[in-house]
Structures are given as C-alpha cells and as structure tokens.
Scaffold this motif. Structure first.
Motif, PDB file in Angstrom:
ATOM      1  N   ALA A  11      -0.864  -5.582 -55.779  1.00  0.00           N
ATOM      2  CA  ALA A  11      -0.702  -6.777 -54.952  1.00  0.00           C
ATOM      3  C   ALA A  11       0.764  -6.973 -54.580  1.00  0.00           C
ATOM      4  CB  ALA A  11      -1.248  -8.003 -55.691  1.00  0.00           C
ATOM      5  N   ARG A  12       1.638  -6.816 -55.565  1.00  0.00           N
ATOM      6  CA  ARG A  12       3.070  -6.945 -55.279  1.00  0.00           C
ATOM      7  C   ARG A  12       3.520  -5.836 -54.335  1.00  0.00           C
ATOM      8  NH1 ARG A  12       7.973  -8.227 -59.481  1.00  0.00           N
ATOM      9  NH2 ARG A  12       9.717  -7.732 -58.088  1.00  0.00           N
ATOM     10  N   ARG A  13       3.037  -4.627 -54.570  1.00  0.00           N
ATOM     11  CA  ARG A  13       3.396  -3.513 -53.690  1.00  0.00           C
ATOM     12  C   ARG A  13       3.021  -3.803 -52.254  1.00  0.00           C
ATOM     13  NH1 ARG A  13       0.927   0.756 -51.182  1.00  0.00           N
ATOM     14  NH2 ARG A  13       2.119   2.713 -51.014  1.00  0.00           N
ATOM     15  N   ALA A  14       1.809  -4.288 -52.008  1.00  0.00           N
ATOM     16  CA  ALA A  14       1.355  -4.564 -50.644  1.00  0.00           C
ATOM     17  C   ALA A  14       2.230  -5.605 -49.966  1.00  0.00           C
ATOM     18  CB  ALA A  14      -0.106  -5.014 -50.663  1.00  0.00           C
ATOM     19  N   ALA A  15       2.557  -6.673 -50.697  1.00  0.00           N
ATOM     20  CA  ALA A  15       3.386  -7.739 -50.128  1.00  0.00           C
ATOM     21  C   ALA A  15       4.790  -7.232 -49.825  1.00  0.00           C
ATOM     22  CB  ALA A  15       3.427  -8.926 -51.091  1.00  0.00           C
ATOM     23  N   GLU A  16       5.363  -6.457 -50.728  1.00  0.00           N
ATOM     24  CA  GLU A  16       6.732  -5.990 -50.527  1.00  0.00           C
ATOM     25  C   GLU A  16       6.800  -4.881 -49.489  1.00  0.00           C
ATOM     26  OE1 GLU A  16       8.370  -5.180 -54.426  1.00  0.00           O
ATOM     27  OE2 GLU A  16       8.935  -7.292 -54.605  1.00  0.00           O
ATOM     28  N   LEU A  17       5.739  -4.094 -49.371  1.00  0.00           N
ATOM     29  CA  LEU A  17       5.703  -3.060 -48.344  1.00  0.00           C
ATOM     30  C   LEU A  17       5.701  -3.688 -46.952  1.00  0.00           C
ATOM     31  CD1 LEU A  17       5.613   0.001 -48.026  1.00  0.00           C
ATOM     32  CD2 LEU A  17       3.119  -0.126 -48.051  1.00  0.00           C
ATOM     33  N   ARG A  18       4.995  -4.814 -46.805  1.00  0.00           N
ATOM     34  CA  ARG A  18       4.967  -5.501 -45.502  1.00  0.00           C
ATOM     35  C   ARG A  18       6.344  -6.009 -45.117  1.00  0.00           C
ATOM     36  NH1 ARG A  18      -0.026  -7.534 -47.589  1.00  0.00           N
ATOM     37  NH2 ARG A  18       1.016  -9.427 -48.324  1.00  0.00           N
ATOM     38  N   LEU A 202       8.788   0.371 -54.716  1.00  0.00           N
ATOM     39  CA  LEU A 202       7.653   0.830 -53.909  1.00  0.00           C
ATOM     40  C   LEU A 202       7.296   2.267 -54.262  1.00  0.00           C
ATOM     41  CD1 LEU A 202       8.686  -0.649 -50.437  1.00  0.00           C
ATOM     42  CD2 LEU A 202       6.999  -1.560 -52.046  1.00  0.00           C
ATOM     43  N   THR A 203       6.214   2.442 -55.004  1.00  0.00           N
ATOM     44  CA  THR A 203       5.739   3.780 -55.328  1.00  0.00           C
ATOM     45  C   THR A 203       4.792   4.275 -54.245  1.00  0.00           C
ATOM     46  OG1 THR A 203       3.917   2.891 -56.640  1.00  0.00           O
ATOM     47  CG2 THR A 203       5.973   3.367 -57.800  1.00  0.00           C
ATOM     48  N   ARG A 204       4.580   5.582 -54.241  1.00  0.00           N
ATOM     49  CA  ARG A 204       3.732   6.249 -53.244  1.00  0.00           C
ATOM     50  C   ARG A 204       4.177   5.927 -51.814  1.00  0.00           C
ATOM     51  NH1 ARG A 204       0.585   5.634 -57.852  1.00  0.00           N
ATOM     52  NH2 ARG A 204      -0.494   7.579 -58.406  1.00  0.00           N
ATOM     53  N   VAL A 205       5.484   5.900 -51.656  1.00  0.00           N
ATOM     54  CA  VAL A 205       6.112   5.799 -50.339  1.00  0.00           C
ATOM     55  C   VAL A 205       7.151   6.911 -50.263  1.00  0.00           C
ATOM     56  CG1 VAL A 205       7.447   4.388 -48.744  1.00  0.00           C
ATOM     57  CG2 VAL A 205       5.754   3.296 -50.248  1.00  0.00           C
ATOM     58  N   ARG A 206       6.911   7.857 -49.395  1.00  0.00           N
ATOM     59  CA  ARG A 206       7.736   9.068 -49.341  1.00  0.00           C
ATOM     60  C   ARG A 206       8.819   8.956 -48.269  1.00  0.00           C
ATOM     61  NH1 ARG A 206       7.019  14.035 -51.220  1.00  0.00           N
ATOM     62  NH2 ARG A 206       4.873  13.530 -51.820  1.00  0.00           N
ATOM     63  N   ALA A 207      10.067   9.191 -48.679  1.00  0.00           N
ATOM     64  CA  ALA A 207      11.175   9.257 -47.723  1.00  0.00           C
ATOM     65  C   ALA A 207      11.115  10.594 -46.997  1.00  0.00           C
ATOM     66  CB  ALA A 207      12.507   9.099 -48.436  1.00  0.00           C
ATOM     67  N   LEU A 208      11.060  10.551 -45.677  1.00  0.00           N
ATOM     68  CA  LEU A 208      10.970  11.766 -44.875  1.00  0.00           C
ATOM     69  C   LEU A 208      12.335  12.217 -44.385  1.00  0.00           C
ATOM     70  CD1 LEU A 208       7.840  10.797 -42.749  1.00  0.00           C
ATOM     71  CD2 LEU A 208       7.903  12.135 -44.871  1.00  0.00           C
ATOM     72  N   GLU A 209      13.207  11.265 -44.109  1.00  0.00           N
ATOM     73  CA  GLU A 209      14.543  11.577 -43.584  1.00  0.00           C
ATOM     74  C   GLU A 209      15.505  10.478 -44.014  1.00  0.00           C
ATOM     75  OE1 GLU A 209      16.881  12.153 -39.308  1.00  0.00           O
ATOM     76  OE2 GLU A 209      14.746  11.660 -39.349  1.00  0.00           O
ATOM     77  N   LEU A 210      16.654  10.893 -44.535  1.00  0.00           N
ATOM     78  CA  LEU A 210      17.674   9.929 -44.942  1.00  0.00           C
ATOM     79  C   LEU A 210      18.784   9.843 -43.903  1.00  0.00           C
ATOM     80  CD1 LEU A 210      18.272  10.519 -48.764  1.00  0.00           C
ATOM     81  CD2 LEU A 210      16.528   9.162 -47.621  1.00  0.00           C
ATOM     82  N   ARG A 211      19.307   8.620 -43.748  1.00  0.00           N
ATOM     83  CA  ARG A 211      20.486   8.374 -42.922  1.00  0.00           C
ATOM     84  C   ARG A 211      21.458   7.534 -43.744  1.00  0.00           C
ATOM     85  NH1 ARG A 211      16.108   6.388 -40.316  1.00  0.00           N
ATOM     86  NH2 ARG A 211      16.927   4.276 -40.608  1.00  0.00           N
ATOM     87  N   ARG A 212      22.661   7.409 -43.257  1.00  0.00           N
ATOM     88  CA  ARG A 212      23.610   6.573 -43.993  1.00  0.00           C
ATOM     89  C   ARG A 212      23.194   5.108 -43.984  1.00  0.00           C
ATOM     90  NH1 ARG A 212      28.966   6.965 -42.859  1.00  0.00           N
ATOM     91  NH2 ARG A 212      28.758   9.030 -41.933  1.00  0.00           N
ATOM     92  N   ASP A 213      22.334   4.723 -43.019  1.00  0.00           N
ATOM     93  CA  ASP A 213      21.930   3.319 -42.914  1.00  0.00           C
ATOM     94  C   ASP A 213      20.433   3.119 -43.160  1.00  0.00           C
ATOM     95  OD1 ASP A 213      20.982   4.535 -40.651  1.00  0.00           O
ATOM     96  OD2 ASP A 213      21.638   2.956 -39.259  1.00  0.00           O
ATOM     97  N   GLY A 214      19.803   4.040 -43.906  1.00  0.00           N
ATOM     98  CA  GLY A 214      18.397   3.827 -44.211  1.00  0.00           C
ATOM     99  C   GLY A 214      17.602   5.118 -44.253  1.00  0.00           C
ATOM    100  N   GLU A 440       2.541  -2.731 -64.992  1.00  0.00           N
ATOM    101  CA  GLU A 440       3.385  -1.545 -64.979  1.00  0.00           C
ATOM    102  C   GLU A 440       3.192  -0.660 -63.751  1.00  0.00           C
ATOM    103  OE1 GLU A 440       4.302  -0.505 -69.552  1.00  0.00           O
ATOM    104  OE2 GLU A 440       2.315   0.133 -68.877  1.00  0.00           O
ATOM    105  N   GLY A 441       2.494  -1.149 -62.744  1.00  0.00           N
ATOM    106  CA  GLY A 441       2.391  -0.427 -61.484  1.00  0.00           C
ATOM    107  C   GLY A 441       1.430   0.734 -61.463  1.00  0.00           C
ATOM    108  N   ALA A 442       0.600   0.921 -62.500  1.00  0.00           N
ATOM    109  CA  ALA A 442      -0.379   2.005 -62.488  1.00  0.00           C
ATOM    110  C   ALA A 442      -1.435   1.738 -61.424  1.00  0.00           C
ATOM    111  CB  ALA A 442      -1.035   2.145 -63.858  1.00  0.00           C
TER     112      ALA A 442
END
Length: 481
Positions: A11-18, A202-214, A440-442
C-alpha cells in the motif's frame, strides 16, 4: 523532518510510486542492498528528501549471501591492510554498542591446535587475534560486548566444538567477533529506519538509465515507465554498477558457503576458524546459526563474465570447503550431508591484481563522467561509513543544504516482533509472515522464504513450506490492496 511510519508494504509502495514522478528529490539512490539502504538512511537522517529504487527485493543481491559477521578485520591485519582493519573494528563497535545491538551478538571463534594446523599458523593466528584485540580496545568496544581472546585447553576446545578430532588436539585460541542475527534482516531494518525518517523506498522498480539529475525507470510489476528527478544520484548497485556506468570496471569475486545440520558437528557452541593449507591469512569458517544450522565458508574466486541474477555455488567450491573443514574433524562431513549452499559476488574494484584475494576491501566513492556518484567495493561491516562518504560527496557536488552525518549514533528501528516468532527447521510462523508483508515490504513467498527468513537456504525446507507461505502472503496482500 516529519516523522513517518517505518512500515513498508504494498500500500505504501503504491502511494509513493504515484508521487515519485511529481517532485524533485534531493538524492536518488539506485540499489536496495546494504550500501543503498545505508545511503538512503544517512541522507534521510540529514533531513534530505530521498527516493531509493531497487529492481528486485531488498537484499536481493550480495547482501544476503555474506558470512553474517560484523567483523574486526583479522584477515586484513594478516595481509598488512591496517587501515581497513581499523575501520572495520570501529564500525563493528558502533554497530554492536549503538546502532544495532539488538541484531548482533558476540560469537566465539576457535582456532584449534590440531595436526591439521601448523605451528606457523597457530602462532600467526594467535598474534593476529591479539592484534585484533588491540583494535577492539582502540575502538573502545567493552569486553562485555567482545571478550578478549584466550588460550583454551583441549577439554574446553572439545566442549565448544564436539566434532573436533581428538588425536593431536592441543587446545586452541578462542577469540570473539560479532555475528548478525541475519544479514538480509539488517538490510531490511536499515530500510525501515530510513522509511521512518521519510525516505521513499521503492522495490521492484528498475533504473534503466541514470543522469546527473535523475533516472528513467520502469515498474517491474506493470511495465509502466516513469521519470524520477533528483538534484543528485547515487549508484549503489554493487556488482551491477557497470551496467549503469560503463566507466566502472567491477571484478566480481565469488564467495560460497555451504549449509550443514549443526547436529552433524555435535551442535557446536563456537565457530571454527581453519587456516587454508599453507596460508596464514586465509581461513574457512564453520559458523553456528540459529535453528540448528551451521554455515561453512567462504571462497574467494574470480567470477568473470555476465553477472547472474542469482549466483550459484560450484561443486569445486563445495569440495574445497568440505576438504578444509574435514582436516580438523574426527568424522568427515560427506557431500550428501550438505543441506544447501549459496554464493554471493563481492563488488570489488578491478585493480589489476593477480587474484581477487589480493584486492583491497576499501570502498570507492567517486563522481562518474556523467555526474552521478558511484559507491562500491567495501563490505557489510563498513556499510555505514561507505554511506556517509557517498552522501558527503553527493551533498558537496549538488550543493545541498545538509549537515554532517548522524548515523554513528542513530539506533536502527526495533525488529523484535519479527525475530521472536522465527522459524524452526523450516517452519515459518504466521506472525513472521504477517510482519514481513505488513511491515518489511515482502510481496511474494520468495521474499519471505529467502530474505525475511532464511528457510530458502535449504531446498527441502523451502519446498515443504512454500504452498503454506504463498497462501498466507496472498491473504495478507488482499487486505492491503
């Protein structure tokens, strides 16, 4: 900073992902192992706005495959790396006395004086343990936390480790180090502490490309893309760091452990410290765990090529560990007595050394060519210092308004609710599963079996419990939707 609940759940993940794409945070952390969650905690404790992205689950990678020790760096003394040994001893002191005394206990470690251990190895081990005690005193760790090393009689050695060979036993040297209740639990507890200070985990969120600003990222559950903006970014992805920054050359080293029934070793009350044949700086350890298990490790082998999602122990590694263990036992442990095995990849910085065993365990914190902060190398014991150095650099580079680190005196959130019910030889209590999912986010049975408990270290235990755990996880998730 406004106080938040430390509980992590879907529930917390969904709210924070939005909300993740709607604001610019101060620091974006990539990686949910011990280094990444340590960075998130250090930054949040300074009052900075933090988002952490993890492609899998917390502690999915190397952080759950350690020897589960918070150690003072005896091996580093033996190789002359005094600076790393000092740092390890100091960070161990902080963890055992201030940060996580509820997650760490003293563990006796016996160097047996048997025919399998040469006189040179006995002397070197005793000197090293004495020097380690000097580092303990220098760090001001009290003897009630870590007793001083001492010589013990053959009778005491046999009582501590009943499976030791009787013939040729001449006592031994008993020293003490710190042992974690569990390495993955440390990671989850650090993450929960950071969440309690407002960090977005935020688990199960994959970074595809990094930049200096995000970063451009993808929700692994839905495939939805999102753009996360930040004033600075920290790459804490360990052995995967090179996939996000081509300028990094990581040289993975495979550390393998095997899992035994403690009864097969006579239910030891102390760990065994066994020097490699011909070496005074490398050891195999047989480490008693809760719930009737002993883990034996570890190897230090080059692991070139693509980084696997989950590394596997090789038969060669398993044979090596058994051979060294059996040198000091009265009855050898056979291959079919090995209940399970696991392997982790150390994210070592390639220095061109001949062997990974020769590469320093000092960590590296540096700015990438594209402007984000890389932090890698090091080890579990020194995660807090690694995180402090990474946030110091990030604050400096981005010109953030933040004070110095406070994590040296910040106690981690309590986890007694989860630890107490526990599991016994493969049985997971409902209370443990519920706490794992609600706090614990399981999100899956694998999260519970492999990282919130360690039932998954033994395949037959995992198979026996999987259906029941899946059922309870699904039931609890339905109440959080």
């Amino acid at each position: 900073m406004t106080s938040h609940s430390p509980d992590l759940n879907v529930a917390r993940r969904a709210a924070e992902l939005r909300r993740a794409g709607d604001e610019t945070v101060d620091i974006l952390v990539i990686g949910g192992g011990i280094t990444g969650v340590g960075v998130a905690l250090d930054a949040a404790a300074r009052g900075l706005r933090v988002t952490l992205l993890e492609a899998e689950d917390l502690a999915f990678g190397t952080s759950r495959f350690s020897s589960k020790l918070v150690h003072g760096g005896l091996r580093y003394l033996a190789t002359g790396d005094v600076a790393t040994a000092k740092e390890s001893a100091f960070e161990r002191h902080l963890l055992m006395t201030r940060i996580a005394p509820h997650l760490i206990r003293p563990l006796g470690q016996l160097l047996p004086f048997t025919t399998g251990v040469t006189a040179r190895q006995r002397v070197a081990g005793a000197i090293g343990m004495a020097m380690g005690d000097l580092l303990r005193m220098r760090a001001r760790t009290p003897r009630r936390s870590l007793p001083s090393p001492r010589l013990v009689s053959s009778r005491t050695a046999q009582r501590l480790v009943p499976s030791l060979a009787h013939a040729g036993l001449r006592g031994g040297m008993l020293s003490y180090d710190g042992q974690l209740v569990d390495d993955a639990r440390l990671v989850v507890t650090v993450a929960r502490t950071a969440a309690g200070l407002g960090a977005r985990i935020l688990t199960r969120v994959r970074a595809l490309e990094l930049r200096r600003d995000g970063a451009t990222a993808e929700d692994a559950l839905t495939g939805e893309r999102l753009d996360v903006r930040a004033r600075t970014v920290v790459n804490a992805t360990g052995v995967w760091a090179g996939s996000l920054d081509e300028s990094i050359t990581v040289r993975p080293s495979r550390g393998t452990h095997i899992v035994l029934d403690a009864a097969d070793l006579g239910d030891p009350a102390a760990a065994l410290t066994i020097p490699h044949e011909g070496s005074i700086s490398r050891y195999v350890f047989a480490l008693p765990q809760e719930h009737g298990r002993v883990i034996v490790g570890l190897t230090d082998e080059d692991s070139p090529g693509p980084v696997p999602r989950v590394p596997m122990a090789t038969e060669g590694d398993i044979a090596f560990l058994l051979t060294n263990l059996n040198r000091v036992l009265s009855a050898p442990i056979a291959r079919d007595q090995v209940r399970g095995s696991f392997a982790g990849l150390r994210p070592l910085v390639d220095t061109g050394a001949t062997s990974t065993a020769d590469i320093s365990r000092r960590h590296l914190v540096a700015i990438s060519g594209t402007g984000f902060v890389n932090v890698l190398g090091g080890k579990l014991t020194t995660y807090r210092r690694m995180a402090e150095d990474a946030v110091d650099l990030a604050v400096d580079v981005a010109g953030l308004d933040a004070g110095p680190s406070s994590t040296a005196s910040l106690r981690l959130t309590d986890t007694a609710v989860a630890v107490a019910p526990g599991w016994d030889r493969g049985h997971v209590s409902r209370a443990t599963i519920e706490f794992a999912v609600r706090s614990e986010g399981a999100m899956t049975a694998d999260d519970v079996l492999d990282r919130r408990t360690r039932v998954g270290l033994v395949d037959e235990d995992r198979k026996r419990q999987r259906a029941a755990v899946e059922s309870v996880v699904a039931e609890i998730l339905s109440t959080l939707a």
